[in-house]
Design a protein around this motif. Sequence first.
Motif, PDB file in Angstrom:
ATOM      1  N   GLY A   1       7.798   8.543   3.041  1.00  0.00           N
ATOM      2  CA  GLY A   1       7.110   9.642   3.705  1.00  0.00           C
ATOM      3  C   GLY A   1       6.133  10.268   2.739  1.00  0.00           C
ATOM      4  N   PRO A   2       5.201  11.040   3.277  1.00  0.00           N
ATOM      5  CA  PRO A   2       4.195  11.646   2.403  1.00  0.00           C
ATOM      6  C   PRO A   2       4.827  12.646   1.438  1.00  0.00           C
ATOM      7  CG  PRO A   2       3.835  12.267   4.723  1.00  0.00           C
ATOM      8  CD  PRO A   2       5.054  11.401   4.683  1.00  0.00           C
ATOM      9  N   LEU A   3       4.351  12.629   0.191  1.00  0.00           N
ATOM     10  CA  LEU A   3       4.847  13.558  -0.823  1.00  0.00           C
ATOM     11  C   LEU A   3       3.953  14.794  -0.810  1.00  0.00           C
ATOM     12  CD1 LEU A   3       6.847  13.758  -3.328  1.00  0.00           C
ATOM     13  CD2 LEU A   3       4.902  12.977  -4.687  1.00  0.00           C
ATOM     14  N   PRO A   4       4.534  15.991  -0.669  1.00  0.00           N
ATOM     15  CA  PRO A   4       3.675  17.180  -0.679  1.00  0.00           C
ATOM     16  C   PRO A   4       3.039  17.388  -2.055  1.00  0.00           C
ATOM     17  CG  PRO A   4       5.959  17.725  -0.048  1.00  0.00           C
ATOM     18  CD  PRO A   4       5.953  16.320  -0.553  1.00  0.00           C
ATOM     19  N   ASP A   5       1.775  17.734  -2.058  1.00  0.00           N
ATOM     20  CA  ASP A   5       1.094  18.126  -3.284  1.00  0.00           C
ATOM     21  C   ASP A   5       1.207  17.087  -4.419  1.00  0.00           C
ATOM     22  OD1 ASP A   5      -0.371  19.851  -4.858  1.00  0.00           O
ATOM     23  OD2 ASP A   5       1.373  21.021  -5.510  1.00  0.00           O
ATOM     24  N   PRO A   6       0.847  15.842  -4.164  1.00  0.00           N
ATOM     25  CA  PRO A   6       0.992  14.812  -5.202  1.00  0.00           C
ATOM     26  C   PRO A   6      -0.053  14.955  -6.308  1.00  0.00           C
ATOM     27  CG  PRO A   6      -0.110  13.880  -3.290  1.00  0.00           C
ATOM     28  CD  PRO A   6       0.254  15.309  -2.930  1.00  0.00           C
ATOM     29  N   THR A   7       0.291  14.500  -7.504  1.00  0.00           N
ATOM     30  CA  THR A   7      -0.676  14.440  -8.605  1.00  0.00           C
ATOM     31  C   THR A   7      -1.640  13.282  -8.388  1.00  0.00           C
ATOM     32  OG1 THR A   7       1.095  15.209 -10.059  1.00  0.00           O
ATOM     33  CG2 THR A   7      -0.895  14.386 -11.129  1.00  0.00           C
ATOM     34  N   VAL A   8      -1.100  12.198  -7.870  1.00  0.00           N
ATOM     35  CA  VAL A   8      -1.914  11.001  -7.681  1.00  0.00           C
ATOM     36  C   VAL A   8      -1.347  10.174  -6.524  1.00  0.00           C
ATOM     37  CG1 VAL A   8      -0.573   9.655  -9.359  1.00  0.00           C
ATOM     38  CG2 VAL A   8      -2.933   9.011  -8.906  1.00  0.00           C
ATOM     39  N   THR A   9      -2.236   9.530  -5.788  1.00  0.00           N
ATOM     40  CA  THR A   9      -1.819   8.597  -4.740  1.00  0.00           C
ATOM     41  C   THR A   9      -2.602   7.302  -4.911  1.00  0.00           C
ATOM     42  OG1 THR A   9      -1.323  10.379  -3.190  1.00  0.00           O
ATOM     43  CG2 THR A   9      -1.689   8.204  -2.237  1.00  0.00           C
ATOM     44  N   VAL A  10      -1.887   6.184  -4.931  1.00  0.00           N
ATOM     45  CA  VAL A  10      -2.529   4.885  -5.093  1.00  0.00           C
ATOM     46  C   VAL A  10      -2.097   3.973  -3.946  1.00  0.00           C
ATOM     47  CG1 VAL A  10      -2.714   2.831  -6.552  1.00  0.00           C
ATOM     48  CG2 VAL A  10      -2.687   5.089  -7.605  1.00  0.00           C
ATOM     49  N   ALA A  11      -3.069   3.402  -3.273  1.00  0.00           N
ATOM     50  CA  ALA A  11      -2.766   2.505  -2.160  1.00  0.00           C
ATOM     51  C   ALA A  11      -2.998   1.063  -2.580  1.00  0.00           C
ATOM     52  CB  ALA A  11      -3.641   2.844  -0.965  1.00  0.00           C
ATOM     53  N   GLY A  12      -2.252   0.165  -1.968  1.00  0.00           N
ATOM     54  CA  GLY A  12      -2.453  -1.246  -2.245  1.00  0.00           C
ATOM     55  C   GLY A  12      -2.056  -2.067  -1.038  1.00  0.00           C
ATOM     56  N   ASP A  13      -2.591  -3.278  -0.962  1.00  0.00           N
ATOM     57  CA  ASP A  13      -2.153  -4.135   0.128  1.00  0.00           C
ATOM     58  C   ASP A  13      -2.012  -5.578  -0.344  1.00  0.00           C
ATOM     59  OD1 ASP A  13      -4.836  -4.754  -0.137  1.00  0.00           O
ATOM     60  OD2 ASP A  13      -5.157  -4.971   2.013  1.00  0.00           O
ATOM     61  N   ASN A  14      -1.304  -6.324   0.450  1.00  0.00           N
ATOM     62  CA  ASN A  14      -1.035  -7.722   0.163  1.00  0.00           C
ATOM     63  C   ASN A  14      -1.400  -8.500   1.430  1.00  0.00           C
ATOM     64  OD1 ASN A  14       0.103 -10.188  -0.586  1.00  0.00           O
ATOM     65  ND2 ASN A  14       2.171  -9.536  -0.069  1.00  0.00           N
ATOM     66  N   PRO A  15      -2.682  -8.889   1.535  1.00  0.00           N
ATOM     67  CA  PRO A  15      -3.173  -9.468   2.793  1.00  0.00           C
ATOM     68  C   PRO A  15      -2.446 -10.744   3.214  1.00  0.00           C
ATOM     69  CG  PRO A  15      -4.988  -8.997   1.268  1.00  0.00           C
ATOM     70  CD  PRO A  15      -3.721  -8.818   0.511  1.00  0.00           C
ATOM     71  N   THR A  16      -1.930 -11.514   2.252  1.00  0.00           N
ATOM     72  CA  THR A  16      -1.278 -12.767   2.629  1.00  0.00           C
ATOM     73  C   THR A  16      -0.034 -12.524   3.476  1.00  0.00           C
ATOM     74  OG1 THR A  16      -0.117 -12.810   0.515  1.00  0.00           O
ATOM     75  CG2 THR A  16      -2.103 -14.145   0.676  1.00  0.00           C
ATOM     76  N   CYS A  17       0.557 -11.329   3.342  1.00  0.00           N
ATOM     77  CA  CYS A  17       1.760 -11.032   4.115  1.00  0.00           C
ATOM     78  C   CYS A  17       1.524  -9.907   5.117  1.00  0.00           C
ATOM     79  CB  CYS A  17       2.898 -10.654   3.164  1.00  0.00           C
ATOM     80  SG  CYS A  17       4.465 -10.276   3.960  1.00  0.00           S
ATOM     81  N   GLY A  18       0.531  -9.056   4.837  1.00  0.00           N
ATOM     82  CA  GLY A  18       0.278  -7.918   5.720  1.00  0.00           C
ATOM     83  C   GLY A  18       0.946  -6.636   5.255  1.00  0.00           C
ATOM     84  N   ASP A  19       1.423  -6.637   4.005  1.00  0.00           N
ATOM     85  CA  ASP A  19       2.064  -5.431   3.464  1.00  0.00           C
ATOM     86  C   ASP A  19       1.006  -4.418   3.043  1.00  0.00           C
ATOM     87  OD1 ASP A  19       4.549  -6.895   3.477  1.00  0.00           O
ATOM     88  OD2 ASP A  19       3.945  -7.787   1.569  1.00  0.00           O
ATOM     89  N   GLU A  20       1.248  -3.162   3.366  1.00  0.00           N
ATOM     90  CA  GLU A  20       0.349  -2.075   2.950  1.00  0.00           C
ATOM     91  C   GLU A  20       1.193  -0.879   2.535  1.00  0.00           C
ATOM     92  OE1 GLU A  20      -3.485  -2.761   5.913  1.00  0.00           O
ATOM     93  OE2 GLU A  20      -2.159  -1.038   6.205  1.00  0.00           O
ATOM     94  N   ILE A  21       0.922  -0.381   1.335  1.00  0.00           N
ATOM     95  CA  ILE A  21       1.717   0.724   0.812  1.00  0.00           C
ATOM     96  C   ILE A  21       0.816   1.727   0.098  1.00  0.00           C
ATOM     97  CG2 ILE A  21       3.137   1.160  -1.251  1.00  0.00           C
ATOM     98  CD1 ILE A  21       5.200  -0.600  -0.237  1.00  0.00           C
ATOM     99  N   ALA A  22       1.139   2.996   0.244  1.00  0.00           N
ATOM    100  CA  ALA A  22       0.503   4.019  -0.580  1.00  0.00           C
ATOM    101  C   ALA A  22       1.612   4.780  -1.301  1.00  0.00           C
ATOM    102  CB  ALA A  22      -0.329   4.967   0.270  1.00  0.00           C
ATOM    103  N   LEU A  23       1.493   4.850  -2.606  1.00  0.00           N
ATOM    104  CA  LEU A  23       2.513   5.492  -3.437  1.00  0.00           C
ATOM    105  C   LEU A  23       1.945   6.775  -4.032  1.00  0.00           C
ATOM    106  CD1 LEU A  23       5.341   5.090  -4.981  1.00  0.00           C
ATOM    107  CD2 LEU A  23       3.926   4.278  -6.865  1.00  0.00           C
ATOM    108  N   SER A  24       2.711   7.847  -3.918  1.00  0.00           N
ATOM    109  CA  SER A  24       2.301   9.124  -4.512  1.00  0.00           C
ATOM    110  C   SER A  24       3.294   9.545  -5.570  1.00  0.00           C
ATOM    111  CB  SER A  24       2.252  10.221  -3.439  1.00  0.00           C
ATOM    112  OG  SER A  24       1.270   9.920  -2.482  1.00  0.00           O
TER     113      SER A  24
END
Length: 161
Positions: free
Chosen positions: A24-47
């Motif tokens: 779930g979304p982190l309130p007031d994050p210092t940093v958020t980095v998104a990434g994806d893995n097109p070969t599988c369809g995975d998409e993640i954003a980490l805060s």
Amino acid sequence: MDVDFEELYQSVILDHSRKPRNFGPLPDPTVTVAGDNPTCGDEIALSLKIDPQADKVAGVGFTGSGCSICMASASLMTLKVKGKTRAEAGALLNDFQGMITGKTPEAEIPKALGDLRLLSGVRKFPQRVKCATLGWHALKGALAQTEGAAKFSVDPKDADL
Ligand code: ZN
């Protein structure tokens, strides 16, 4: 894989992929980095929320969707890095990368990885390695982007510097 290991692998991976921790979304994050893995369809954003005084990961959260290996690996990762210093989180990242890419021999996989060691079998499947490392790539980016974050915290005493 012996039967016990396989059963444990299945139960932990399924549990974390169905109920990812720190999801779930982190309130007031210092940093958020998104990434994806097109070969599988995975998409993640980490805060991450960095405590600049202690240089610690005070909070962590991730959003997105992916296959069970991707979600479980990210979920287990968040449990491990929460409360760690940035340096400790970086060391964990190195340990995990060594294990998942096969650079670390099986007998030398650090115990500090805990349940993440259940993902060691993924090293035999190069396509799935990208699933397992997606959240960790985001962690690497987030740690790099917060490098020196402590320097930018304003201590009232130093406000005129
Ligand atoms: Zn995947």
